[in-house]
Design an enzyme around this catalytic site. Structure first.
Site, PDB file in Angstrom:
ATOM      1  N   GLY A 296      15.650  -8.006 -20.996  1.00 13.75           N
ATOM      2  CA  GLY A 296      15.407  -9.238 -20.259  1.00 13.75           C
ATOM      3  C   GLY A 296      14.086  -9.365 -19.538  1.00 13.75           C
ATOM      4  N   ASP A 344      23.252 -12.613 -33.243  1.00 11.36           N
ATOM      5  CA  ASP A 344      22.449 -11.830 -34.165  1.00 11.36           C
ATOM      6  C   ASP A 344      21.369 -12.745 -34.715  1.00 11.36           C
ATOM      7  OD1 ASP A 344      21.317 -10.414 -36.240  1.00 11.36           O
ATOM      8  OD2 ASP A 344      23.210  -9.880 -37.200  1.00 11.36           O
ATOM      9  N   ASP A 361      10.543  -9.863 -30.164  1.00 10.77           N
ATOM     10  CA  ASP A 361      10.202  -8.503 -29.711  1.00 10.77           C
ATOM     11  C   ASP A 361      11.169  -7.566 -30.425  1.00 10.77           C
ATOM     12  OD1 ASP A 361       9.499  -6.214 -28.392  1.00 10.77           O
ATOM     13  OD2 ASP A 361      10.119  -6.879 -26.405  1.00 10.77           O
ATOM     14  N   CYS A 414       6.863  -2.495 -29.176  1.00  4.54           N
ATOM     15  CA  CYS A 414       6.405  -1.466 -28.240  1.00  4.54           C
ATOM     16  C   CYS A 414       6.122  -0.195 -29.043  1.00  4.54           C
ATOM     17  CB  CYS A 414       7.430  -1.205 -27.147  1.00  4.54           C
ATOM     18  SG  CYS A 414       6.779  -0.142 -25.825  1.00  4.54           S
TER      19      CYS A 414
END
Length: 481
Positions: A296, A344, A361, A414
């Site tokens: 979040g 999903d 992301d 990331c």
């Protein structure tokens, strides 16, 4: 200089126990560190989640908490180096050592090789914990191995156990800086360095991975201001207009964090979300989507910005527990602009072609956050990135499907691994005629040096952030296809 000078931690002195109070646990710092390392090994626990929980549960604070933190993260970050040294100090292969004993050896090695704790105290204290958790027989084994470790400094040991740099530069860096060999090769490739060359930039990155990252806060737009965080003891950040650095202390002690008006969020994580909101779009700009929103952090930032622009954010997360975290992150956003759904995103309930801005992301290897999650380097394998690439491509495809013509997509990982970053984006673009790549750095004016061609790539050793990757893509208008 020996690594003994790098850490200030020494055994904490304890005063007498207050009359009538609960008994003080024997060496709570080392016991907590051992329990966390054991859980990381056996239950795939995450140290950054379990350690704070155990500290609170057992009422450990102050110097004991600081020591437990140093021992836990130090042993995890340097595990590869320590294992190479320990392997030279046991009479058999380190793989044959009991799983309950190995965390004790790593804890002892870290104290002996990287802290100012006197060697006799490091050995005796670790052996005492061993007696309590694995029994006297294996405690004697622990004592014998750690005494052998104590015979040399870290530099002396690595000169013995690491391959020669001139002969095997990747293997040398892998042992000296405690990373799997395949990971050193992948990071070198992402930095554009030849694995057989000097690898100077790669080494700077590996060094940064073994340093403690600073705590970065985000002031949620419309709910808190950076000036308020500074009043609470933070410092102005270098890049993000919503960020502040907390030099010390527990972020949860800040009123703005307790009230969920601010949160902990890496600066690069803030900037990649912010960049998506800066790309001009023609026509409506009222429907935003965060496809993989858990836990979040980016949704909290986007929700505030959406509310300020009279837009609405839909934050989707497939795991219900993580969706609850997202709900907490976007709670009371400006104009209550954010809504959270459990969904999903590869099989979404929303219609195609309706969103003006989409953030995806994607799940990734997490190689960009090794400073914060050091255990990840030992859990991932060379095959991990390849295993994730199909879902990453599917999510980016679905993000482009969800975007209206003229809208924009932000693809974020990331991880700097080329297979998860440029490889995924180029593979998806090769199969579509309705998307064009934008130059991401054009929308990151605060830090233009992140440009990696059309992409943006942050680095811990260059920017002090996680190694976040960003690609920005525009959905081509129908008449441009």
């Amino acid at each position: 200089m020996s690594d003994r000078s790098r850490s200030p931690y020494r055994p904490a002195r304890r005063g007498p126990r207050p009359a009538g109070g609960p008994p003080t646990p024997k060496d709570p710092a080392r016991r907590i560190a051992y329990d966390v390392l054991r859980a990381v090994d056996t239950r795939d626990a995450y140290a950054n989640l379990l350690l704070p929980s155990l500290l609170r549960e057992r009422g450990v604070s102050g110097r004991d908490a600081a020591l437990a933190t140093e021992l836990t993260y130090g042993a995890l970050r340097r595990q590869g180096t320590y294992d190479a040294i320990l392997d030279a100090c046991v009479d058999r292969s380190l793989r044959s050592v009991d799983a309950e004993v190995l965390p004790l050896l790593r804890l002892g090695a870290h104290q002996l090789l990287a802290t100012k704790i006197p060697p006799h105290a490091a050995v005796s204290a670790t052996v005492d914990v061993a007696r309590r958790v694995v029994g006297h027989h294996r405690a004697r084994f622990t004592n014998a191995v750690l005494r052998r470790v104590s015979a040399r400094t870290l530099e002396e040991w690595t000169a013995i156990v690491a391959p020669e740099r001139a002969v095997d530069p990747v293997g040398h860096l892998a042992v000296v800086h405690s990373h799997p060999r395949w990971m050193v090769e992948a990071l070198a490739a992402a930095l554009g360095e030849d694995p057989g060359g000097d690898l100077a930039d790669t080494e700077r990155l590996l060094v940064a991975h073994n340093e403690r990252p600073r705590v970065t806060l985000v002031a949620k737009p419309g709910r808190a201001a950076v000036a308020e965080l500074i009043e609470e003891g933070a410092q102005e950040a270098r890049y993000s207009p919503f960020a502040a650095y907390l030099p010390e202390g527990d972020p949860a002690a800040l009123r703005s964090v307790r009230q969920r008006r601010a949160a902990v969020q890496d600066e690069a994580s803030q900037l990649v979300a912010l960049a998506l909101t800066r790309v001009p779009v023609e026509g409506a700009d009222t429907r935003w989507l965060d496809m993989c929103a858990g836990p979040g952090g980016k949704a909290g930032l986007l929700g505030g910005l959406a509310g300020q622009r009279e837009a609405r954010l839909l934050a989707a997360e497939v795991q219900p527990a993580r969706a609850r975290l997202v709900a907490g992150a976007v709670e009371r956003s400006v104009r209550d602009a954010a809504r959270v759904v459990v969904a999903d995103s590869t099989r979404p309930a929303w219609r195609d072609g309706v969103f003006d801005r989409v953030l995806v992301d994607v799940p990734c290897t997490g190689l960009g956050a090794l400073r914060r999650r050091p255990e990840s380097r030992w859990r991932r394998s060379e095959a991990s990135a390849a295993e994730l690439e199909p879902i990453q491509r599917a999510l980016l495809d679905r993000a482009l499907d969800a975007t209206r013509p003229g809208g924009v997509v932000g693809y974020v990982t990331c991880s700097p691994h080329l297979g998860e970053t440029e490889g995924v984006v180029r593979a998806v673009l090769a199969g579509r005629s309705d998307a064009v790549l934008l130059r991401a750095a054009d929308h990151l004016a605060e830090v233009p040096e992140v440009a990696a061609g059309d992409f943006a790539q942050f680095w811990p050793h260059r920017h002090g952030t996680d190694a976040m990757f960003l690609a920005l893509l525009r959905k081509a208008p129908a008449d441009a296809r």
